[in-house]
Design an enzyme around this catalytic site. Sequence first.
Site: not given
Lengths: 269, 269
Positions: A131, A200, A173
């Site tokens: 992330s 993801e 994401h």
Amino acid sequence: MGEKVKGKLIIIGGGEDKKGKCVILRTVAELMGGESASLVIVTTATLKSEAVEKEYIRIFKHLGIKEVKPVNIDSREKAADQKIIDIIKEATGIFFTGGDQLRITSLLGGTPVYEALYRCYESGVVIAGTSAGASAMSDNMIVEGKSDDSPKKDAVNMAPGMGFLEEVVIDQHFAQRGRIGRLLDAVARNPYILGVGIDEDTAIIVEPEGIFRVVGSRTVIVIDGRGITFTNVSELNENEPLALTDICLHVLPSGFSFDLKKRRPLIPG
Amino acid sequence: MGEKVKGKLIIIGGGEDKKGKCVILRTVAELMGGESASLVIVTTATLKSEAVEKEYIRIFKHLGIKEVKPVNIDSREKAADQKIIDIIKEATGIFFTGGDQLRITSLLGGTPVYEALYRCYESGVVIAGTSAGASAMSDNMIVEGKSDDSPKKDAVNMAPGMGFLEEVVIDQHFAQRGRIGRLLDAVARNPYILGVGIDEDTAIIVEPEGIFRVVGSRTVIVIDGRGITFTNVSELNENEPLALTDICLHVLPSGFSFDLKKRRPLIPG
């Protein structure tokens, strides 16, 4: 990719499986040395470092790594702390958690800890990030930008990243938050950078020779803007819609690779 | 695009401005004949036909069209009603509202009303549609599919659309709902179809010679899969991630056009 670099990068699009087969984190653990690894978890990106540390310590111990050391570098003062530098020097793997990528670069940029991290990477240590920790890997970093939005001028704020991966901009994401609009804006600014959007529970493993391989359950989208024949990005005001023609796009799932130097996908088998 | 067709299509990505300058709906009104237009509103897609009718009647009257006639064809029986066919025959413009595109095709497909609509289109009547009414325009129609999702096998259900626009598949609310994954799946099934993703408050105006022009505040993304060099779509099980290489993508804002026959963007000026 500098020729001196020996380390691998594992860049994860966030939301990696932590309860099932843990395909990505298991790969991280193996590449870092498995049982004999010395893993340092860097929680700089998050304000909830205790909870995040706890979770990753649990998982990586479960995956067989005996030595997992969290370091919470939450100030530039700590980013010069010799004790932390000594811990980093012993690592066979570094793992950057999620949070806010601007915390990573603004707290670590230009510090002795960053220098130690880069020397580790050069010498063969595996550097992983998920992330925010993924975004910060490249030299060009997306700081923030609206999801589920049209390609438009200034859709993203950018900043210099940690520079482990050159001539690339990462987004994470990617499909789950509808981020192709903002990645197109980033690539449009200077198509010499390659846009890499990672979903993801999906990751790329970047080898020193500049080839990455996809692992995980979803896809990586590569946006190659070198062939763009028309762009209006320099003529627009903020938030005005982009015009871009002849972008080349690749969709790559697990098992597929990509040559960053030649900018070509590599089909398995 | 059949050579006999004289009509224009106005395909709107949903969420068109109804309170401000109403750029798209104003263009619809003008192209249909302005004050002297005879506009028929088809609410077949929606179960809330009364409310939807009322809103569009108000707007189009406000935009200067005196004759606005709603027809609520909510059964196949009504799709054979001579009174409705007579209303359609007098139209200078037809407007399909949003709702569920499968209601449009399953209720109108193969009926006398559909034949009347197609004859109108051939003879020069403007056919407009928004959201579900946009999806139903092409010969290949996306029925449904998850938004904000990775490109994967069977991301969308498809069905034959109304066939006003050939060799194209339309998707709407495109950036706002993160729909590139599902449009890539549609194009991957047979790259002879061109993917056209239209953002909210954005539309394409398709001229009989097969050139469309973009209007509205956001962008249209064209996905041209003819050059795809590798695809795994036929080998996958449902929900497995796609591999696609060398897709050509164009981002087109207002003022830009696209030649559907040559599959090339046209830069203004």
